[in-house]
Design an enzyme around this catalytic site. Structure first.
Site, mmCIF file in Angstrom:
data_model
loop_
_atom_site.group_PDB
_atom_site.id
_atom_site.type_symbol
_atom_site.label_atom_id
_atom_site.label_comp_id
_atom_site.label_asym_id
_atom_site.label_seq_id
_atom_site.Cartn_x
_atom_site.Cartn_y
_atom_site.Cartn_z
ATOM 1 N N TYR A 62 0.919 -1.338 -0.125
ATOM 2 C CA TYR A 62 -0.129 -0.068 -0.052
ATOM 3 C C TYR A 62 0.918 1.191 -0.013
ATOM 4 C CZ TYR A 62 1.179 0.819 5.122
ATOM 5 O OH TYR A 62 1.918 0.964 6.002
ATOM 6 N N THR A 93 2.762 5.810 12.000
ATOM 7 C CA THR A 93 3.214 5.111 13.265
ATOM 8 C C THR A 93 4.611 5.105 13.499
ATOM 9 O OG1 THR A 93 2.951 2.874 12.421
ATOM 10 C CG2 THR A 93 0.907 3.887 13.378
ATOM 11 N N ASP A 94 5.217 4.860 12.208
ATOM 12 C CA ASP A 94 6.708 4.485 12.266
ATOM 13 C C ASP A 94 7.517 5.706 13.372
ATOM 14 O OD1 ASP A 94 6.302 2.471 10.764
ATOM 15 O OD2 ASP A 94 7.365 3.179 8.864
ATOM 16 N N LYS A 119 6.618 2.418 19.507
ATOM 17 C CA LYS A 119 6.009 1.552 18.572
ATOM 18 C C LYS A 119 6.879 0.245 19.098
ATOM 19 C CE LYS A 119 4.984 0.665 14.019
ATOM 20 N NZ LYS A 119 4.752 0.840 12.557
ATOM 21 N N GLU A 139 26.657 -0.087 35.647
ATOM 22 C CA GLU A 139 27.726 -0.826 35.007
ATOM 23 C C GLU A 139 28.815 0.036 34.391
ATOM 24 O OE1 GLU A 139 27.149 -4.701 33.027
ATOM 25 O OE2 GLU A 139 24.955 -4.081 33.125
HETATM 26 N N1 ASP Z 1 5.241 3.470 7.292
HETATM 27 C C1 ASP Z 1 3.956 4.030 7.858
HETATM 28 C C2 ASP Z 1 4.253 5.344 8.233
HETATM 29 O O1 ASP Z 1 4.772 5.518 9.523
HETATM 30 C C3 ASP Z 1 3.360 3.014 8.973
HETATM 31 C C4 ASP Z 1 2.160 3.439 9.756
HETATM 32 O O2 ASP Z 1 1.633 4.383 9.277
HETATM 33 O O3 ASP Z 1 1.601 2.591 10.576
HETATM 34 O O4 ASP Z 1 4.007 6.131 7.653
#
Ligand code: ASP
Length: 328
Positions: free
Chosen positions: A27, A93-94, A166, A284
């Site tokens: 996608y 999400t990245d 994440k 450490e």
């Molecule tokens: N690669 C995508 C982004 O970070 C993954 C996502 O949105 O889940 O834009």
């Protein structure tokens, strides 16, 4: 009753992703325009009025300085606009944790700022984006969402920016919080906040900088030598974050090279490549002797964001850097 008017800043990501096939494995992140997403949402009958502003339509792996600048400027303007009651940022999400944390460090806490993403493209079977977005609208509409810093809504969980990370590449339930788990849950009927707001009416912790310095993350691996440290110094890094083993460890030769970098004015923060846990000072590794900073609860990606912001604000001294990593 207050009129809820939420600014929605679109950046792309999978929440705006188009596969062109309900089951396809590939996608394009950010394929869907923000206006089209909000049209679908309108059908859900949400109480708030949504005001769209498209910042970008990209996968968040490509997010960086220009988008951060635009996002910060839009959020700061919305904070000052009495007609806007909250802000939602749609985001891949990245790197959601990095954008969320950068804004958390550089915005006041007077209005809710909520990042939201999705793990499945908008046209996939079982897409999670609309659900997450509807939850984000609920959170951004809730007065109790203020005074907590920037929030991330994924699934029915609400995470604080400083905690969010994440932790899975493709599972719907991809985000974890550390050291705190979710600070609230969205239920069909309400939002359950687990503690009162603790950052009421706080000004921004740091000024949003004019630019960000080059700060690299150095991944530790068994048997490595110090040459990667020398290479990073060679390309002009202004700071380094070690994604170390265990409690922020690295082979002695690497720690020696990092100590030399710190002594030469390139601050070094030790974090861990382990999924979660605190990296403490002087356990450490003798941070006092080597002039290093311990990342405490921050993983490498967020440690890098904090180090960039601190350096850009002229904070370079190891003890002041450590105080910032200890904070909050
Ligand atoms: N690669 C995508 C982004 O970070 C993954 C996502 O949105 O889940 O834009």
């Amino acid at each position: 009753m207050i009129d809820l008017r939420i600014l929605v800043l679109g950046t792309g990501g999978t929440i705006a992703g188009a596969a062109g096939s309900a089951t396809g494995g590939t996608y394009r992140a950010g394929g869907l325009a923000l206006a089209a997403m909000l049209e679908q949402l309108a059908a859900l009958g949400l109480d708030a009025q949504l005001v769209p502003q498209e910042i970008a339509r990209i996968g968040s792996q490509d997010i960086g300085w220009p988008q951060w600048q635009a996002l910060h400027a839009a959020c700061a303007a919305a904070m000052d606009d009495p007609a806007i009651t909250g802000i939602i940022i749609t985001h891949g999400t990245d790197t959601a944790e990095e954008t969320a944390f950068l804004l958390d460090l550089t915005l006041p806490t007077t209005k809710p700022v909520v990042l939201v993403g999705a793990m499945r493209p908008a046209d996939a079977v079982g897409a999670d984006g609309m659900r997450n977005f509807a939850n984000a609208v609920k959170v951004a509409s809730d007065r109790q969402a203020t005074g907590r810093g920037v929030l991330l809504v994924m699934g029915d969980a609400v995470l604080a920016a400083r905690d969010a990370r994440k932790a899975a590449t493709s599972a719907i339930d991809a985000f974890r919080g550390f050291p705190r788990g979710p600070i609230a849950r969205v239920t069909p009927a309400r939002i359950d906040w687990f503690a009162p707001p603790h950052r009421q009416e706080e000004p921004a912790h740091y000024a949003f900088p004019d630019s960000l310095p080059r700060v690299a993350i150095l991944a530790a691996g068994a048997g490595m030598d110090e040459q990667p440290v020398e290479a990073l110094l060679g390309i002009g890094c202004k700071g380094m974050v070690l994604a170390g083993m265990g409690q922020g460890n690295a082979p002695a030769c690497v720690l020696g090279a990092l100590a030399r970098a710190a002594a030469a004015g390139v601050p070094v923060v030790r974090s861990t490549r382990v999924d979660e846990g605190i990296v403490d000072r002087n356990v450490e590794v003798d941070d006092d002797a080597l002039g290093l900073v311990a990342a405490r609860a921050l993983g490498p990606a967020k440690a890098r964001v904090l180090l960039m912001v601190l350096l850009a604000n002229g904070i370079t001294d190891a003890s002041r850097l450590q105080a910032a990593f200890d904070g909050g």
